[in-house]
Design an enzyme around this catalytic site. Structure first.
Site, PDB file in Angstrom:
ATOM      1  N   LYS A 270       0.828  -1.210   0.000  1.00 34.01           N
ATOM      2  CA  LYS A 270       0.000   0.000   0.000  1.00 34.01           C
ATOM      3  C   LYS A 270       0.865   1.264   0.000  1.00 34.01           C
ATOM      4  O   LYS A 270       0.388   2.355  -0.226  1.00 34.01           O
ATOM      5  CB  LYS A 270      -0.962  -0.020   1.178  1.00 34.01           C
ATOM      6  CG  LYS A 270      -2.010  -1.153   1.080  1.00 34.01           C
ATOM      7  CD  LYS A 270      -2.921  -1.175   2.291  1.00 34.01           C
ATOM      8  CE  LYS A 270      -3.854  -2.382   2.337  1.00 34.01           C
ATOM      9  NZ  LYS A 270      -5.059  -2.232   1.499  1.00 34.01           N
TER      10      LYS A 270
ATOM     11  N   THR B 192     -11.716  -0.057  -1.281  1.00 28.69           N
ATOM     12  CA  THR B 192     -13.059   0.496  -1.128  1.00 28.69           C
ATOM     13  C   THR B 192     -12.962   1.851  -0.421  1.00 28.69           C
ATOM     14  O   THR B 192     -13.835   2.696  -0.578  1.00 28.69           O
ATOM     15  CB  THR B 192     -13.976  -0.446  -0.314  1.00 28.69           C
ATOM     16  OG1 THR B 192     -13.239  -0.912   0.823  1.00 28.69           O
ATOM     17  CG2 THR B 192     -14.411  -1.627  -1.150  1.00 28.69           C
TER      18      THR B 192
HETATM   19  C1  NBG Z   1      -8.998  -7.109   0.161  1.00 30.63           C
HETATM   20  C2  NBG Z   1      -8.224  -6.354  -0.910  1.00 30.63           C
HETATM   21  C3  NBG Z   1      -8.862  -4.997  -1.192  1.00 30.63           C
HETATM   22  C4  NBG Z   1     -10.339  -5.179  -1.498  1.00 30.63           C
HETATM   23  C5  NBG Z   1     -11.000  -5.953  -0.379  1.00 30.63           C
HETATM   24  C6  NBG Z   1     -12.459  -6.224  -0.652  1.00 30.63           C
HETATM   25  C7  NBG Z   1      -8.249  -9.126   1.357  1.00 30.63           C
HETATM   26  C8  NBG Z   1      -7.779 -10.515   1.257  1.00 30.63           C
HETATM   27  N1  NBG Z   1      -8.470  -8.458   0.227  1.00 30.63           N
HETATM   28  O1  NBG Z   1      -8.229  -4.394  -2.285  1.00 30.63           O
HETATM   29  O2  NBG Z   1      -6.899  -6.185  -0.505  1.00 30.63           O
HETATM   30  O3  NBG Z   1     -10.966  -3.942  -1.651  1.00 30.63           O
HETATM   31  O4  NBG Z   1     -10.371  -7.207  -0.206  1.00 30.63           O
HETATM   32  O5  NBG Z   1     -12.633  -6.866  -1.870  1.00 30.63           O
HETATM   33  O6  NBG Z   1      -8.439  -8.638   2.448  1.00 30.63           O
END
Ligand code: NBG
Length: 814
Positions: free
Chosen positions: A558, A660
């Site tokens: 990130k 999100t």
């Molecule tokens: C996460 C991703 C995010 C995504 C969310 C919801 C996990 C395994 N994945 O990018 O890193 O927005 O899931 O889909 O937590």
């Protein structure tokens, strides 16, 4: 059956209801009631109103023989429920007034509600948004998960370091939930498989577990918008079959007397605090099987009760696996159908595949779950056999292909033979599902090229995309009520009924009156956040400065590191050229690092060390402030998001499946600075290329650079600003007490730069200067941010859920 008469919703009636709960359910005299008592009384009064609709909803689904959706998720990051439920029932005003008439401050009481953190981050929060949208769209749905006694740890910052403390959301009880001791199922572990009766050419197999424990249900109602429907979030608690061994107790061995009970209860004690990494512990596997098995038993019990048979399961039931944590459902459903209900394999397989869908949320290799075969055999011996049987058929299908190679077989197999023998949960979920979806357009296409490339060749047509969304009830109305009201007024109806109508407010982007109100709301929200920062951290920030925000789990991909390194470069530039027209900034960070993730924790320390130096330097005259707000959670996000000017979405391209947070910020009028990753790509398409600041390597570039070998050292040498910043880190400018502290960060940048921090640094810095230029053109900035808000309707989770309903679950939406 008679419907209960609708209750009056005036403040007087509500006041009487709250008083009645306080007296007769809590047992407190108003004269001595504490704030917690008022909170519980308020929730109970509201809950009664919810129950009326809950029962109506359940009955209606039963009578209509409606297909039900079951959302299986190891995580639900629901946050506080009171305000959300009040908003959805449009009772916020009446309850606030009722409490005020009782001399109780609603805000103070609401703030006492614990933030239910039964999740780590985006995956869990998505599950919570989906639950709300399913109820809002009138879909009969159940969320299934675990009722952890302790949710995600509380984060403290001590001398700049993250310290983890246990979270205790159930400390004051939980007035929302209903314990359902009668809804209880046996869950087995270990033991062996025995051969049973032979019928025709089939020999029955029966699992004889060595251990058994009980899963019992706890239900929380989930209220949809305008109370349209109330669904159920059913969370499981583990307990021993026998609470105590009396023989051991009576002979004085108290530890042994309680050993079984402890062993059972440990399963639902704590949430795994690992985000995007497979926790390799046996306990985690037990948690996964525990809640999946309980949920499937419950689903089949409900189906049997209504239809008296299981053959029609796939017609009436859609089971969605939220990531691979519940992927064992494939083998468990096969076991229940074949071993317990006597189905032949092929029919059982059709029912299983017909019911199950699987959502993939990450491509990070360390997060693709797999379990050592020996562990699996030990914990779930019958499931292991079933998985071998599924695999044998899959391999046979693969071998029928004329182009089948050894590599192809190795790639589609449910068993990974490379690192010891391991069961691959992603492959299992793929094999057992009729639909496999990614969570953004880019992520879905990368999924097809990487993990599931060969399975997609073998079983084509199953992969589809469902770009994530967020519920506008919580993230607009709840978090930013003033903005919600302004938007409603502009489009002449509630944005929350149909967020996609937000685009109609586009014409106001050039309207002077609207702009002025839009900016005033942002300023109000920034004042609130500034107050929170002052109160919690004793740091004064100027609400007129740009609030530049990166809040999310702390993870190297990130790139909070890139952000803080660029902050140092900005600080250097401000010191070197004090007279330039700098855009004043407050750099705001928040987020938790997995307790065992040393590098992420070091990044938190770095942010805090930089904050110390920058915030205390009079030479920059307050033009730059750095704050790390501790203990990021849903409630804190509800304050930070509406106050942000700039949203940092700067992941290494190809690594963030969707994001999100990016959607929440843009909806609330922040400009995004981001890479072409996850849903950023689609956000750009919706808000327009001119209204988002995109920089850096694409996913393809990253892939190519990694393949060709990326010379990090040369990149750093060629970037004077970055080189200087790293030299400062190395010489202890930010860590005078321990000059070597940041060695691991520096080394990883020079030696590998896997996350492309050095590779993208200059592009990021240039993009930040572009942001500052736009900021100085106030009118232009406001215009762009309004265009962001009005273009974000498509990212409502209502849209996402409509797509799931139509294309995966085959259920109607209202
Ligand atoms: C996460 C991703 C995010 C995504 C969310 C919801 C996990 C395994 N994945 O990018 O890193 O927005 O899931 O889909 O937590």
């Amino acid at each position: 059956m008679n419907k209960p008469a609708p209750r009056a919703s005036d403040p007087e009636t509500i006041r009487a209801e709250i008083l009645e709960k306080l007296t007769y359910a809590i047992g407190k005299d108003p004269a001595v009631a504490k704030r917690h008592d008022w909170l519980n009384a308020t929730v109970l009064a509201l809950r009664d109103r919810i129950i009326d609709r809950w029962m109506e909803s359940t009955r209606a689904a039963y009578q209509a023989k409606a297909k039900r959706v079951y959302y299986l998720s190891l995580e639900f990051l629901i946050g506080r429920l009171l305000r959300d439920a009040l908003n959805n029932l449009e009772l916020n005003g009446a309850f606030t007034q009722a409490l005020q008439d009782l001399n109780v401050d609603f805000d103070l009481v609401a703030a006492l509600e614990p933030d239910a953190a039964l999740g780590n981050g985006g995956l869990g929060r998505l599950a919570a948004c989906f639950m709300e949208s399913m109820a809002s769209l009138g879909i009969p749905a159940y969320g299934y998960g675990i009722r952890y006694n302790h949710g995600l740890f509380r984060q403290k910052i001590k001398d700049g370091w993250q310290v983890e403390l246990p979270e205790n959301w159930l400390e004051h009880g939980n007035p929302w939930e209903f314990g359902r001791r009668e809804a209880a199922y046996e869950i087995g572990f270990g033991g062996q498989v025995v051969l049973g009766i032979e019928t025709g050419n089939r020999q029955q197999r029966k699992w004889k577990p060595a251990e058994k424990l009980v899963a019992s249900a706890c239900d929380t109602p989930v209220v949809g918008w305008r109370g349209k429907r109330v669904n159920t979030l059913r969370l499981w608690t583990a307990r021993a079959m026998d609470p105590i061994r009396l023989d051991a107790f009576n002979s004085g061995d108290y530890a042994a007397a309680l050993a079984e009970s402890n062993k059972a209860e440990i399963i639902t004690r704590v949430l795994y605090p690992a985000d995007s990494t497979a926790a390799g512990q046996e306990l985690r596997l037990r948690q996964e099987y525990f809640f999946t098995s309980a949920s499937l038993q419950d689903i089949i019990r409900r189906h049997m009760q209504q239809y008296g048979e299981v053959h029609s399961l796939a017609e009436k039931v859609a089971i969605q696996l939220n990531d691979t944590h519940p992927a064992i459902a494939v083998a468990e459903l096969m076991r229940i159908l074949v071993d317990n209900h006597g189905f032949d394999w092929d029919e059982a397989w059709d029912i299983t595949r017909g019911s199950i869908g699987y959502t993939n949320h990450t491509l990070l290799p360390e997060a693709l779950e797999s379990w050592p075969v020996h562990l699996f055999e030990h914990v779930l011996p019958r499931h292991m056999q079933i998985i071998y049987q599924i695999n044998a058929r899959l391999i046979a299908d693969a071998q029928k292909r004329p182009d089948c190679t050894a590599e192809f077989l190795a790639s589609v197999s449910l068993i990974d033979e490379h690192n010891g023998r391991r069961v691959r949960m992603g492959q299992l979920a793929y094999a057992g599902s009729h639909s496999i979806n990614g969570v953004s357009a880019l992520h879905t296409s990368l999924m097809k090229q990487s993990v599931f490339r060969d399975l997609n060749t073998l079983y084509p047509g199953r992969i589809n995309n469902k770009t994530n969304g967020i519920t506008p009830r919580r993230w607009l109305l709840g978090a930013n009520p003033q903005l919600a009201a302004l938007l409603d007024e502009s489009i002449g109806q509630s944005v929350l009924d149909d967020a996609e109508r937000l685009v109609e407010a586009r014409r106001f982007a050039t309207d002077a009156g609207f702009r002025q109100r839009f900016s005033a709301i942002k300023r109000h929200n920034k004042d609130e956040l500034a107050n929170l920062i002052a109160a919690r951290m004793g740091i004064r920030v100027d609400p007129a400065a740009m609030f530049d925000v990166q809040v999310k789990r702390i993870h190297e991909y990130k790139r909070q590191l890139m952000n803080i390194l660029e902050t140092i470069a900005l600080y250097n530039a401000m010191r070197a050229h004090p007279d330039k027209p700098w855009a004043p900034r407050v750099k705001i960070f928040a987020g938790k690092a997995a307790p065992s993730y040393a590098q992420a924790k070091l990044i938190i320390k770095l942010i805090n060390d930089v904050a110390q130096v920058v915030n205390g330097d009079p030479a920059i005259r307050g033009l730059l402030k750095v704050v790390f707000i501790p203990n990021y959670n849903v409630s804190l996000a509800e304050v930070i998001v509406p106050a942000a000017d700039l949203s940092e979405q700067i992941s290494t391209a190809g690594m963030e499946a969707s994001g999100t947070g990016n959607m929440k910020f843009a909806l609330n009028g922040a400009l995004t600075i981001g890479t072409l990753d996850g849903a950023n790509v689609e956000i750009m398409e919706h808000v327009g290329r001119d209204n988002i600041v995109i920089f850096g390597l694409t996913a393809e570039d990253v892939e190519r650079k990694r393949r060709m070998g990326h010379d990090a050292r040369a990149t750093i040498e060629a970037s004077p600003h970055l080189r200087d910043v790293l030299a400062q880190l190395a010489s202890g400018v930010f860590s005078p007490d321990d000059a070597g502290r940041y060695r691991p960060i520096i080394d990883s940048l020079y030696n590998s730069d896997w996350f492309m921090v050095a590779a993208d640094f200059d592009a990021f810095a240039t993009a930040q200067r572009q942001v500052a230029d736009i900021w100085r053109q106030t009118e232009d900035w406001t215009h762009k941010t309004i265009l962001n808000t009005v273009s974000m309707g498509w990212f409502s989770s209502d849209r996402t859920i409509r797509e799931y309903a139509r294309e995966i679950w085959n259920v109607p939406v209202a």
